[in-house]
Design an enzyme around this catalytic site. Structure first.
Site, short mmCIF file in Angstrom:
data_model
loop_
_atom_site.label_atom_id
_atom_site.label_comp_id
_atom_site.label_asym_id
_atom_site.label_seq_id
_atom_site.Cartn_x
_atom_site.Cartn_y
_atom_site.Cartn_z
N CYS A 109 -38.41 25.20 -10.93
CA CYS A 109 -37.89 24.06 -11.70
C CYS A 109 -36.60 24.34 -12.46
O CYS A 109 -35.55 23.76 -12.17
CB CYS A 109 -38.95 23.59 -12.68
SG CYS A 109 -40.55 23.21 -11.93
N HIS A 163 -36.84 20.28 -18.76
CA HIS A 163 -37.16 21.67 -18.44
C HIS A 163 -35.93 22.59 -18.41
O HIS A 163 -35.84 23.51 -17.60
CB HIS A 163 -37.91 21.76 -17.10
CG HIS A 163 -38.79 22.98 -17.02
ND1 HIS A 163 -39.42 23.37 -15.86
CD2 HIS A 163 -39.14 23.89 -17.96
CE1 HIS A 163 -40.13 24.47 -16.08
NE2 HIS A 163 -39.97 24.81 -17.35
#
Length: 235
Positions: A63, A121
């Site tokens: 991610c 993130h």
């Protein structure tokens, strides 16, 4: 991407161009319908058939590295993201001296409006590392790397769904979107994205960054999306 999103100003400025950048989290190439999967992905298939498929274009393995590379245009080792994802224990983020795509877009054309909806993130240990301090005019989504699709409880240890309504939206501005508890995140994020597009003044360039939570764990999905499939369960 930047040129497509925002043409340079001139005495007779051309019509504004707009960019919607959709990111599917942890979706494998072999999971796509047009790639031969048993999983139906009709909307993605339609985009692929009408556009350009980058069949030899690769993202990073997880991610945070992928998001960092996508928004900076630079390889992960340049800013310390080469080793994996950010966790709730990290007290560091994507460095502030990295210029992100929405900031580039606004440099090219100051009229541009830039919005983000979905998963961040890239760090949130201080307000200045959150989306509306990094070039976005608004943000709806979660700062951490993982959360429940319905309750929006994140791996940060608490409720992680933020509605940041203006640039530099920190203390006293950023609010928890409690009203969204129980709503599936894909539907929630899509609804906000459609609203942004419909309400946008088309005379100004629009950059909409839409990094969905799906299909990242946890494995949660409305029943109507499960019903067509009878795959053997793999433990």
């Amino acid at each position: 991407l930047i040129t497509a999103a925002a043409p340079a100003l001139s005495a007779a400025s051309p019509p504004a161009k707009h960019l919607v950048l959709v990111v599917a989290d942890d979706l494998g190439y072999a999971d796509l319908g047009y790639a031969g999967s048993q999983i139906a992905t009709p909307n993605i298939d339609k985009l692929a058939s009408a556009g350009v498929k980058l069949a030899h274009f690769y993202v990073q393995r997880a991610c945070s590295p992928t998001r960092g590379a996508l928004l900076t245009g630079r390889y992960n080792i340049r800013y310390g993201f080469q080793s994996g994802v950010l966790t709730s224990q990290n007290n560091w983020s994507l460095p502030l001296d990295e210029t992100l795509l929405p900031q580039f877009v606004k440099r090219v054309d100051a009229r541009s409006k830039c919005h983000a909806v979905g998963k961040w993130h890239l760090g949130y240990h201080r307000w200045e590392h959150t989306p509306t301090f990094r070039g976005f005019d608004s943000y709806l989504g979660y700062y951490s790397g993982d959360e429940d699709y319905y309750t929006h409880q994140g791996d940060c240890g608490g409720f992680d769904l933020h509605d940041d309504s203006r640039p530099d939206c920190g203390a006293g501005c950023s609010r928890h979107a409690w009203e969204a508890v129980g709503e599936y995140s894909t539907h929630l994020f899509t609804r906000r994205a459609v609203s942004i597009i419909r309400e946008h003044d088309a005379a100004a360039p629009l950059f909409l960054y839409l990094p969905y939570q799906a299909v990242h764990v946890p494995d949660q999905v409305p029943a109507q999306y499960v019903a067509p499939y009878k795959f053997a369960r793999v433990e």
